[in-house]
Scaffold this motif. Sequence first.
Motif, mmCIF file in Angstrom:
data_model
loop_
_atom_site.group_PDB
_atom_site.id
_atom_site.type_symbol
_atom_site.label_atom_id
_atom_site.label_comp_id
_atom_site.label_asym_id
_atom_site.label_seq_id
_atom_site.Cartn_x
_atom_site.Cartn_y
_atom_site.Cartn_z
ATOM 1 N N MET A 1 0.843 -1.175 0.000
ATOM 2 C CA MET A 1 0.000 0.000 0.000
ATOM 3 C C MET A 1 0.891 1.242 0.000
ATOM 4 S SD MET A 1 -3.094 0.754 2.508
ATOM 5 C CE MET A 1 -3.011 2.060 3.655
ATOM 6 N N ASN A 2 0.634 2.144 -0.895
ATOM 7 C CA ASN A 2 1.417 3.368 -1.014
ATOM 8 C C ASN A 2 0.595 4.516 -0.429
ATOM 9 O OD1 ASN A 2 3.242 5.295 -1.698
ATOM 10 N ND2 ASN A 2 3.029 5.059 -3.905
ATOM 11 N N SER A 103 -5.382 8.823 4.794
ATOM 12 C CA SER A 103 -6.166 7.584 4.829
ATOM 13 C C SER A 103 -6.744 7.286 3.451
ATOM 14 C CB SER A 103 -7.322 7.724 5.822
ATOM 15 O OG SER A 103 -6.843 8.003 7.098
ATOM 16 N N PRO A 104 -6.954 6.014 3.134
ATOM 17 C CA PRO A 104 -7.586 5.669 1.858
ATOM 18 C C PRO A 104 -8.944 6.360 1.736
ATOM 19 C CG PRO A 104 -6.723 3.700 2.933
ATOM 20 C CD PRO A 104 -6.611 4.831 3.919
ATOM 21 N N PHE A 111 -7.566 16.022 3.965
ATOM 22 C CA PHE A 111 -6.149 15.922 4.300
ATOM 23 C C PHE A 111 -5.618 17.284 4.757
ATOM 24 C CE2 PHE A 111 -1.597 15.139 2.875
ATOM 25 C CZ PHE A 111 -1.315 14.200 3.856
ATOM 26 N N GLU A 112 -6.006 18.339 4.070
ATOM 27 C CA GLU A 112 -5.584 19.698 4.459
ATOM 28 C C GLU A 112 -6.173 20.083 5.819
ATOM 29 O OE1 GLU A 112 -3.212 21.517 3.096
ATOM 30 O OE2 GLU A 112 -2.967 19.873 1.668
ATOM 31 N N ARG A 113 -7.432 19.705 6.060
ATOM 32 C CA ARG A 113 -8.058 19.983 7.352
ATOM 33 C C ARG A 113 -7.275 19.298 8.464
ATOM 34 N NH1 ARG A 113 -12.649 16.455 8.158
ATOM 35 N NH2 ARG A 113 -10.928 15.192 8.877
ATOM 36 N N ASP A 114 -6.927 18.008 8.273
ATOM 37 C CA ASP A 114 -6.166 17.281 9.286
ATOM 38 C C ASP A 114 -4.791 17.903 9.501
ATOM 39 O OD1 ASP A 114 -8.301 15.587 9.610
ATOM 40 O OD2 ASP A 114 -7.283 13.783 8.866
ATOM 41 N N ALA A 115 -4.147 18.343 8.423
ATOM 42 C CA ALA A 115 -2.840 19.001 8.554
ATOM 43 C C ALA A 115 -2.976 20.270 9.391
ATOM 44 C CB ALA A 115 -2.255 19.326 7.180
#
Length: 143
Positions: A1-2, A103-104, A111-115
């Motif tokens: 998994m990449n 995450s998949p 992703f930006e929100r989590d960052a």
Amino acid sequence: MNTTSRHLSVHIDRPVAEVYRFASDPANLPRWAPGLGSSVVRENEYWFVETPEGRARVTFAPNNEFGVLDHEVLTPFGETVYVPLRAISDGEGCEVIFTLRRSPGMTDAEFERDAGLVNGDLALLKRVLERGDATPPDRVPRP
């Protein structure tokens, strides 16, 4: 998994041992990572965090001299999330590095929100430690 990863970091003007000692104690999580949960309790050998989704179990790497703060979060939905986190010496201070993994199925916006949330937690960790607010709550002098 990449998996796509992003390394987020903050420099803290405190010795690495002090930062590690504070950040490795699950009881301190609400003081610097409030996005994870509002309260932490220990039951037997496990630590649990109350999250908006329900109760999650948090397991940190064993105490070590290398600044490894990795932990796993077993979510209320039964998913295990591995969180790579390190405190490394940088002169008289240290750098704390969080590896955010996508995450998949996660959208760019998620992703930006989590960052942004992680960067906020790292900034709070810096403020707490540099202000000297890392004294455990039961030892904080009362006015």
